[in-house]
Structure formats: C-alpha cells, structure tokens
Scaffold this active site. Sequence first.
Site, short mmCIF file in Angstrom:
data_model
loop_
_atom_site.label_atom_id
_atom_site.label_comp_id
_atom_site.label_asym_id
_atom_site.label_seq_id
_atom_site.Cartn_x
_atom_site.Cartn_y
_atom_site.Cartn_z
N CYS A 61 -2.12 0.34 4.05
CA CYS A 61 -3.55 0.51 4.97
C CYS A 61 -4.38 -0.72 4.98
CB CYS A 61 -4.29 1.71 4.19
SG CYS A 61 -4.64 1.54 2.57
N ALA A 64 -5.58 -1.65 1.34
CA ALA A 64 -4.82 -2.32 0.58
C ALA A 64 -4.53 -3.78 0.83
CB ALA A 64 -3.21 -1.77 0.88
N ARG A 95 1.76 -5.77 -12.81
CA ARG A 95 2.51 -7.06 -13.14
C ARG A 95 2.90 -7.86 -11.95
NH1 ARG A 95 8.23 -6.45 -12.54
NH2 ARG A 95 8.72 -4.78 -11.14
N HIS A 194 -6.89 -7.96 5.60
CA HIS A 194 -6.89 -9.27 5.55
C HIS A 194 -8.08 -10.07 6.38
CE1 HIS A 194 -2.27 -8.91 5.78
NE2 HIS A 194 -2.66 -8.86 4.47
FE1 CFM Z 1 1.13 -12.75 3.38
FE2 CFM Z 1 0.93 -10.46 3.08
FE3 CFM Z 1 1.52 -11.93 1.10
FE4 CFM Z 1 3.21 -11.55 3.05
FE5 CFM Z 1 4.00 -9.35 2.13
FE6 CFM Z 1 1.79 -7.98 1.99
FE7 CFM Z 1 2.63 -9.73 0.05
MO1 CFM Z 1 3.91 -7.40 0.31
S1 CFM Z 1 1.81 -11.12 4.64
S2 CFM Z 1 2.75 -13.21 2.08
S3 CFM Z 1 5.20 -10.52 3.35
S4 CFM Z 1 -0.20 -11.74 2.18
S5 CFM Z 1 3.54 -7.24 2.57
S6 CFM Z 1 0.00 -8.18 3.18
S7 CFM Z 1 1.63 -7.58 -0.27
S8 CFM Z 1 4.54 -9.43 -0.13
S9 CFM Z 1 1.58 -11.53 -0.98
#
Ligand code: CFM
Length: 533
Positions: A61, A64, A95, A194
């Site tokens: 969401c 998040a 973690r 974001h």
């Molecule tokens: Fe960018 Fe992300 Fe991230 Fe990502 Fe992800 Fe995510 Fe992530 Mo999970 S797009 S790189 S591929 S910020 S889904 S919203 S939380 S791994 S650190």
Amino acid sequence: MIEQRPSAEEVRKEMVAAYPVKLGKKRAQQIAVNEVAPDGTVPEILANARTAPGIITQRGCTYAGCKGVVLGPTRDIVNITHGPIGCGFYSWLTRRNMTLPPTPESENYMMYSFSTDLSENEIVFGGEKKLAAAVREAYELFHPKAISIFSTCPVGLIGDDVHAVARRMKDELGINVFGFSCEGYKGVSQSAGHHIANNQLFKHIVGLDDQVKGSGRFRVNLLGEYNIGGDAFEIEELFRRCGFELVATFSGNSTYGQFANSHTADLNMVMCHRSINYVAEMMEKKYGIPWIKVNFVSASGTAKSLRKMAAYFEDKELIERTEAVIAEEMARVEEQRRKYAARTKGKTAVLFVGGSRAHHYQELFKELEMKVLAAGYEFAHRDDYEGRRVIPSIKVDADSRNIEELHIEADPEKFNPRVDATAEERLAAQGYKFKDYEGMMPEMDPDTLVIDDISSHETEKLIEMWKPDVFCAGIKEKYVIQKMGVPCKQLHNYDMGGPYNAFRGAVNFYRDIDRMVNSPVWKLAHAPWETPV
Ligand code: CFM
C-alpha cells in the site's frame, strides 16, 4: 534431450484464458512478449493501473511505500504511525534495513515501532489529540531532531489533519515535525507512497544545512539505495576506496543531517529509479545538481557505475584510483564467477519484484550465464519498463492526479548548475548521458515475458508451463512457489543471505543461487498436478 518450452505467446494466452473477458483484456495489456526494435523501442505495456478486485496481487500500500520504504531506513527521525496498531506492527522494519550509528550511544530509532494505536474511540471522536500526545511523549523520551507522522487509511477516512498537528507540535517543541498524507488507499500501490515521501522530504528537510563538509571534492548523493541486508555498506566502502565523498544516501544508513545537507553535493546517482526519481528531478531544478542512473547490483554494473561517476568529475587521479579498485575487485570476482557459472550456466530464472530489482538483478543472472525467461514489477511505471523516452506519452489518470506534484523553481540563491555546456559536450562525446534510464525491457531477450503486477494465478501458470530453476519474489509468494517444487529467492530481503550489492555482494549472490538451482531437494517436491511417486 532439451524439452521444448512453450512460447512466450502461448504462456501469455494461457495466463489470461481463465479470466472474465473484460479482465482478460486488461491483463493482456499488462503482459507483453518482449521484442526490441533496432532503435531500442519495445512494446507498450500497461503499468501503474489499479489491480482488479479479486486478484491476488503482490502489491503493498501507499503507507508501506512512504513509511516502510523511503523514510524507514533513516535512523534518527522518530517515525510515528498514526493509525491502528497493526499498521505500525507490520511495518516494523526489524532486521531488513541495516544502519550503522557512529557510536553505540548515537541516536537510532530504527528498532522501535512508534504508533498512536488508534482505537474505536478516536475513530468516532477524532485522533488529533492522541497524535499530539504521542508526538509530545516521543519528544520527552528521546529528544530527537525530527519527528514524522504517517497517515494510515482510517486517518484519511475520519479526516484528522496531521499536517496541522505537525505544525503545532513544531512550534511547541522547537524541532522539525512534519506529516505525510500517505493513507494506504491513496494510490494504486506503494509507488504513490514513494512520491509522497519524496515531496515531503524535499519540502521539509532538503536544503536546511548549507555547509559544504569534508574535502569539498567529488561529493555525491546516492538516491534509491535502502541498505537491505547491508547493501549500502558495500557501496560506501567502495566510494571511500575510490575517493568519492558520500554526502547523503536516500535513504539506506542515512540520517536527518545528511538529507538537510544533500543539496551541497555535485552529483546525484539514482539507483532505484522508481522510488526516488522525484527527488533527483527536484534537486536538479532547484539546486542545479544533475543526475545519472547507476546500478550497483552485479559486478559489471558496479564497475560501469563507478566509471560513470569518475568520468563526471573529469579528474585524472580520481579516474585512475577508481580504475585500480575496479581492476583489483574484478580479478577476484571473475575467478569466483567462472567457478559458479560452470554450475549454473543454462539454468533459468524469473523475477517479479518491486519497481527496480526485477531489472537490476538480471545482470547478476547474466554473470551466472543463466537465462531470464520472464520478469516484471509490482508497481513500476511505464518508464521503468520501456525507458524514460515514453514519459511524455504516459497518460495521467485520476489515481496519479491524486498525488501532489510540487512546482519547483530554481532557488534564487542556492541554484548552481554543476556542469556547464562545454563539460556537458565533452561528456556527451564519450557517450555520457544525464537524466536517462532506458528501462528493463530493452535489456531483455526477445520472446521473454514481461508481466506487470503479476497475479497469483499467473504465477502458477508460469511455473507450470516454464518450470524455471529459480523464482525471485518476496515472502508472500515464497512458500506457494516452493510448494510447486521451485526454489524462491527473496529479493526484498535476502533470507539468510546478502549483502548482494557491489563486488563482494555479487559473489554472495552467485553462491546462494548456485545452492538453490543445484540442490536436489526441489526435485523431491511434487506439484499438485504431478502424480506423486
Ligand atoms: Fe526501489 Fe522499492 Fe527498493 Fe525496489 Fe523492492 Fe519495495 Fe524494496 Mo521490496 S522499488 S529497490 S524492488 S525502493 S518492493 S518499494 S521494498 S525490495 S528497497
């Protein structure tokens, strides 16, 4: 004998066949058979669209994306979730993101989960009082530099004005307090979160501290790196060895002070384009800092990115030092890569993750000489698939219009264009590109599948028809996939593995993937459609 795989088009057809007509049509637009034209154009894919109700999606969401992803990894801001306790509890970072305070006594609130614990009483009578009390309590306990407030779904529904509370508390406490209207329902996925996070970071923190610190040379920001499993530590060490000075990371292993000072850097490097391109764009407009796209996932990506950074500063010593680090590291990595690739060559992988890793990690599979059959993002936009060249043609729908677009102008005092026209020309002559991201699809093979917001049904079809040797996804998908006899590598956190960034991280990844694709245990598990032995 090599078993003939069904074609990408056959898999695509089979995936949508079970859907009602209207839904099937929509999903068909979100599933593309890849082909790359000589000029780099790829088929159009529908992305950043609402998930149809009833579909089991991987998405999270807006809250998040804002609290968990972008702001979560900053250690010295007290992040308060204004909402029922579940939202706070499930976004407790525990973690996943790492951080390294300079001393054990330094501020670090990342291990805490702060929540206003909204209950029925506040849902009926309003939660602003409880929120103000929570901010006050957090201040009395910790005396942080800043406190931020994150709105969850019910906060938007009952109409609490978190920004008004933040302003009041800022005056009362004399520290920076700001809020986010990042209610979970605000956008179609965490991507909206974001954008909201980027806006508020920019409005409330970036630009507050003008002091140019350190040597004053080769000062860079790393945007879109969140220090999952210690990834950012690997990059930080490399920067030190090459001679770059890291001003701020957004936001792995970061502090409030770094953000406040980040506008003094001379180059922005964007790692995860999806989550943070807004900050890069706004910093360029307001302060004149250019940005480039980098990727520190994979050894080749790391070498390429370091070279790009060094080239920008046009400094002979920096370039030589960077080349020496690359040469030393590449020799070590290559020896390992060969050893592992001999065991993984020809194996197949699929990746369905987030908004950038499904692209970045393909580079590591190339190094392992494996074949990527299919990939997709949960919540990326068309530019992350097809490249930024399509941005002007992206339709702005009601859901995107719901997210504030800040109007940014050059700062009358602080705007300072870092590259002049002649430097830009010199760099362009070497093939150097600013503000450019070519997206995932141009780098994928023809006849592979690109699937946006893959559903659980499509995941099952994909495994059934293509039987990949490894499936990259997250914790929600992991056990469903493994019950089908295919190992699932989590790429949101790394299970027991990682870090996977930079040179050492690449070798960690080779080792972990080799273990998964060559383990005999997966052949012993039987999918429901197979006859058990
Ligand atoms: Fe960018 Fe992300 Fe991230 Fe990502 Fe992800 Fe995510 Fe992530 Mo999970 S797009 S790189 S591929 S910020 S889904 S919203 S939380 S791994 S650190």
